[in-house]
Design a protein around this motif. Sequence first.
Motif, PDB file in Angstrom:
ATOM      1  N   HIS A 132       0.855  -1.185   0.000  1.00  0.00           N
ATOM      2  CA  HIS A 132       0.000   0.000   0.000  1.00  0.00           C
ATOM      3  C   HIS A 132       0.890   1.233   0.000  1.00  0.00           C
ATOM      4  N   ASP A 133       0.647   2.134  -0.927  1.00  0.00           N
ATOM      5  CA  ASP A 133       1.480   3.324  -1.035  1.00  0.00           C
ATOM      6  C   ASP A 133       1.377   4.226   0.182  1.00  0.00           C
ATOM      7  N   ASN A 134       0.225   4.171   0.881  1.00  0.00           N
ATOM      8  CA  ASN A 134       0.035   5.060   2.026  1.00  0.00           C
ATOM      9  C   ASN A 134       0.471   4.422   3.340  1.00  0.00           C
ATOM     10  N   GLU A 135       1.058   3.265   3.283  1.00  0.00           N
ATOM     11  CA  GLU A 135       1.477   2.576   4.504  1.00  0.00           C
ATOM     12  C   GLU A 135       2.693   3.272   5.108  1.00  0.00           C
ATOM     13  N   ASN A 136       2.611   3.642   6.373  1.00  0.00           N
ATOM     14  CA  ASN A 136       3.738   4.311   7.026  1.00  0.00           C
ATOM     15  C   ASN A 136       4.123   3.637   8.326  1.00  0.00           C
ATOM     16  N   ASN A 137       3.727   2.397   8.504  1.00  0.00           N
ATOM     17  CA  ASN A 137       4.023   1.691   9.750  1.00  0.00           C
ATOM     18  C   ASN A 137       4.525   0.288   9.432  1.00  0.00           C
ATOM     19  N   LEU A 138       5.514   0.232   8.564  1.00  0.00           N
ATOM     20  CA  LEU A 138       6.029  -1.051   8.112  1.00  0.00           C
ATOM     21  C   LEU A 138       6.855  -1.723   9.191  1.00  0.00           C
ATOM     22  N   ALA A 139       6.828  -3.047   9.185  1.00  0.00           N
ATOM     23  CA  ALA A 139       7.701  -3.806  10.074  1.00  0.00           C
ATOM     24  C   ALA A 139       9.108  -3.758   9.502  1.00  0.00           C
ATOM     25  N   HIS A 146       8.521  -1.799  14.783  1.00  0.00           N
ATOM     26  CA  HIS A 146       7.775  -0.873  13.949  1.00  0.00           C
ATOM     27  C   HIS A 146       8.260   0.548  14.246  1.00  0.00           C
ATOM     28  N   GLN A 147       8.830   1.171  13.252  1.00  0.00           N
ATOM     29  CA  GLN A 147       9.344   2.527  13.393  1.00  0.00           C
ATOM     30  C   GLN A 147       9.451   3.126  11.995  1.00  0.00           C
ATOM     31  N   VAL A 148       8.839   4.285  11.806  1.00  0.00           N
ATOM     32  CA  VAL A 148       8.831   4.907  10.487  1.00  0.00           C
ATOM     33  C   VAL A 148      10.233   5.327  10.068  1.00  0.00           C
ATOM     34  N   ASP A 149      10.994   5.885  11.005  1.00  0.00           N
ATOM     35  CA  ASP A 149      12.317   6.406  10.696  1.00  0.00           C
ATOM     36  C   ASP A 149      13.349   5.284  10.693  1.00  0.00           C
ATOM     37  N   ASP A 150      14.077   5.160   9.594  1.00  0.00           N
ATOM     38  CA  ASP A 150      15.037   4.072   9.436  1.00  0.00           C
ATOM     39  C   ASP A 150      16.189   4.190  10.425  1.00  0.00           C
ATOM     40  N   HIS A 151      16.674   5.404  10.637  1.00  0.00           N
ATOM     41  CA  HIS A 151      17.789   5.629  11.556  1.00  0.00           C
ATOM     42  C   HIS A 151      17.390   5.268  12.985  1.00  0.00           C
ATOM     43  N   LYS A 152      16.217   5.701  13.411  1.00  0.00           N
ATOM     44  CA  LYS A 152      15.756   5.414  14.764  1.00  0.00           C
ATOM     45  C   LYS A 152      15.554   3.913  14.966  1.00  0.00           C
TER      46      LYS A 152
END
Length: 310
Positions: free
Chosen positions: A109-116, A203-209
């Motif tokens: 889903h293009d609007n997905e912002n909570n990827l594992a 689950h974290q949107v920010d890759d660095h975090k």
Amino acid sequence: MRLQRRLRAGIATILLMATGSSFALNTATIISSTLSPDCLEYRVTGICYWLFCTQFGCSVRTSVKVRHYIPDAVVSSYANTGENPWIEVRAMSAPNTTAQGGGDGTTNHDNENNLAKFRNADVIGHPGGYVFSQFASASGYICEGAGTAFMPYLLSTLDTIAWRYNIPEAVYPEALIPGLREIGARTSLNLWGAVYPRGGFLHQVDDHKASAVVAQRAGDIVTRRGQLHVYQPLLANSRDGYWPAGALVENDASTGKWQELTPRLSNTCAVFPHSEPLTQAQQGDYAWALWRPYSCCQRRGQTFLGSVDF
């Protein structure tokens, strides 16, 4: 002495500036990163008392008690199995029959912002011991760290059951109860993630975090004994006049702090979470040096009588 210190500071600045923009992490870069006064944080904290005896009698001698941080290990947190950003040790964590895939999940889903997200983690002894000792000794007497250069303390590819399936930590209270063992705080709206379960998924949107949370988890494991993981403890035993670092605790710089090595080489240390700019890695691979606090004093007698802190 002042000239030597200025020379070392100049060399440190040049090395850090020269390697700061590079995405390739190698041993030379890691060694140069130890020349950081901010991470070292050297200070005199007290006095130790020793009983010194000879055939002519006994006397009490004193020595200065010091405290400083030591880069014990390099902690890598990376997406693709077998691609540790530290090039020279990459072969230690090659894919095997139980640990092959990596990367992030997707729902298409293009609007997905909570990827594992999934991260491998390696904790390997810091190779900069000699250079660090030369640099730190300019401040005075120095302590011995717990880490051994290039020693693998945790390779997540060998810790498959705990790292990839969260067994048994998925049912620990710390993993089930919100607010326990978290990096950051919900009240400050700066929550990076939970320490438990100490595995590769979160689950974290920010890759660095996300990678920082996984690095904290790996550091949490190796600085404790008796954990249900495949690892070696990164701990030293206390002795007279020597007080080594204990368990790493999130949000607490007095137990350990992090120096970013890649994707941006930093000359300062901080705890997670922090307010410094977050650089996103192109391949999802990150690495930090874990600096840990040690206290010690020079032995000046046969019997340790105690110490007094300022």
